[in-house]
Design an enzyme around this catalytic site. Sequence first.
Site, PDB file in Angstrom:
ATOM      1  N   GLU A  96       0.820  -1.208   0.000  1.00  0.00           N
ATOM      2  CA  GLU A  96       0.000   0.000   0.000  1.00  0.00           C
ATOM      3  C   GLU A  96       0.857   1.263   0.000  1.00  0.00           C
ATOM      4  OE1 GLU A  96      -4.115  -1.606   1.880  1.00  0.00           O
ATOM      5  OE2 GLU A  96      -2.791  -0.587   3.250  1.00  0.00           O
ATOM      6  N   CYS A 109       3.243   8.547   1.066  1.00  0.00           N
ATOM      7  CA  CYS A 109       3.699   7.628   2.106  1.00  0.00           C
ATOM      8  C   CYS A 109       3.880   6.271   1.422  1.00  0.00           C
ATOM      9  CB  CYS A 109       2.647   7.559   3.210  1.00  0.00           C
ATOM     10  SG  CYS A 109       2.998   6.308   4.446  1.00  0.00           S
ATOM     11  N   CYS A 116       5.597  -6.947   7.417  1.00  0.00           N
ATOM     12  CA  CYS A 116       6.646  -6.426   8.307  1.00  0.00           C
ATOM     13  C   CYS A 116       7.025  -7.522   9.290  1.00  0.00           C
ATOM     14  CB  CYS A 116       6.120  -5.208   9.072  1.00  0.00           C
ATOM     15  SG  CYS A 116       7.419  -4.389  10.033  1.00  0.00           S
ATOM     16  N   CYS A 120       4.752  -4.399  16.114  1.00  0.00           N
ATOM     17  CA  CYS A 120       4.241  -3.307  16.945  1.00  0.00           C
ATOM     18  C   CYS A 120       2.744  -3.552  17.177  1.00  0.00           C
ATOM     19  CB  CYS A 120       4.471  -1.969  16.248  1.00  0.00           C
ATOM     20  SG  CYS A 120       6.202  -1.714  15.822  1.00  0.00           S
ATOM     21  N   CYS A 123      -0.179  -1.594  15.307  1.00  0.00           N
ATOM     22  CA  CYS A 123      -0.068  -1.403  13.861  1.00  0.00           C
ATOM     23  C   CYS A 123      -0.664  -2.575  13.107  1.00  0.00           C
ATOM     24  CB  CYS A 123       1.413  -1.260  13.512  1.00  0.00           C
ATOM     25  SG  CYS A 123       1.720  -1.338  11.740  1.00  0.00           S
ATOM     26  N   GLU A 168       9.655  -2.094   7.765  1.00  0.00           N
ATOM     27  CA  GLU A 168      10.681  -1.339   8.506  1.00  0.00           C
ATOM     28  C   GLU A 168      11.791  -0.992   7.501  1.00  0.00           C
ATOM     29  OE1 GLU A 168      11.643   0.158  11.487  1.00  0.00           O
ATOM     30  OE2 GLU A 168      13.421   0.479  10.248  1.00  0.00           O
ATOM     31  N   CYS A 341      -2.058   6.415   9.722  1.00  0.00           N
ATOM     32  CA  CYS A 341      -0.878   5.781  10.288  1.00  0.00           C
ATOM     33  C   CYS A 341      -1.240   4.538  11.080  1.00  0.00           C
ATOM     34  CB  CYS A 341      -0.187   6.795  11.190  1.00  0.00           C
ATOM     35  SG  CYS A 341       1.334   6.194  11.835  1.00  0.00           S
TER      36      CYS A 341
HETATM   37  S1  SF4 Z   1       4.748   0.290  12.910  1.00  0.00           S
HETATM   38 FE1  SF4 Z   1       6.185  -0.049  11.202  1.00  0.00          FE
HETATM   39  S2  SF4 Z   1       7.766  -1.350  12.105  1.00  0.00           S
HETATM   40 FE2  SF4 Z   1       5.998  -1.501  13.485  1.00  0.00          FE
HETATM   41  S3  SF4 Z   1       4.863  -3.299  12.736  1.00  0.00           S
HETATM   42 FE3  SF4 Z   1       4.020  -1.487  11.724  1.00  0.00          FE
HETATM   43  S4  SF4 Z   1       5.073  -1.378   9.768  1.00  0.00           S
HETATM   44 FE4  SF4 Z   1       6.295  -2.711  11.103  1.00  0.00          FE
END
Ligand code: SF4
Length: 351
Positions: A96, A109, A116, A120, A123, A168, A341
């Site tokens: 995306e 973005c 990933c 986190c 997320c 990341e 985000c």
């Molecule tokens: S915030 Fe960034 S580093 Fe953390 S799980 Fe989501 S995509 Fe991965």
Amino acid sequence: MNHNIHKTDIRSLSLDELKNRFLALGEKAFRANQVYEWLWKKSAFSFDEMSNLSKPLREKLNELFVINAVQVNTSQFSADKTIKNTFILHDKHLIEGVLIPTTERMTACVSSQVGCSLTCKFCATGYMERKRNLNADEIYDQVVLIDKQAKEHYGIPLSNIVYMGMGEPLLNYSNVLKSIDRITAEDGLNMSYKRITVSTAGIAKMIKKLGDDDVKFNLALSLHAANDSKRNEIMPINEQNSLAALAEALKYYFAKTKNPVTYEYIIFNNFNDELEDAKELARFCKHVPCKVNIIEYNPIAFADFMNAAVDKTEIFANYLKKQGIITNIRRSRGKDIDAACGQLAVKEENK
Ligand code: SF4
């Protein structure tokens, strides 16, 4: 059967490599320059578009090479003008990328990985498995496609790029840096480094490497808590990259690059929104010159976090400002289409 399997991905070649391949084919070296310009400056996604090449040469290129171009799969338009795209890669993976227009900026973005490997808790991407890294050209293509979209829908080209989509970036280090080389190159998009921000969840070793490579783009650290036990809770990567390790890496980075750092701080209800949290953050801000972006959270279905109250967010931000720290509150964009985000996640099993 995939007929492209033995073809070379032409955009994986440097200009010199391309020239050598052309000479070996009995073509003139300047033809390689022309093709290179089509690929990177004019963002051609097929050899047939390369109108200053002869038809036999275009046919030869089609036989030997492939352009693994990224394509828009779907686009969703938010009421606040944010556009969230799902892009499809040559191997059918989905990623995306988002266009975020504001009064002063047109920001893209972009994603750096399919999924990933970090987890986190707040997320949506963190709940997906990491499938693979993106190549430099796949990152570059997202920028080109979002730039086209900005011009088409709003009549304004991109002004800023943030590596804050899926993945990341510092765990796909060389491709991310290569993509930035292409975005900033005169024969690429010719954008300024100052308009590009790479955002990391905090990999101390790689932050130091950015310092060693004396990078010129901006670095943002997704901090979200300036206290190890809280940060461990929401970002397991903190267990191997404690705040002390990050502070040391940032000092090293700043000594080498002289670039100030941005701390991203998503403010969660009853988790990191107290004055005590602001005090810890202010202390962390003493390590290197920095600014703070406080980000309103967008709840996702499978996590328990909620966004902090508006008045608490104001008190938090005002405390930091009183300490002399440049602080902005970022209201969330594209919430109605899950483009904000922490909300990027593609359901690959549905493809
Ligand atoms: S915030 Fe960034 S580093 Fe953390 S799980 Fe989501 S995509 Fe991965």
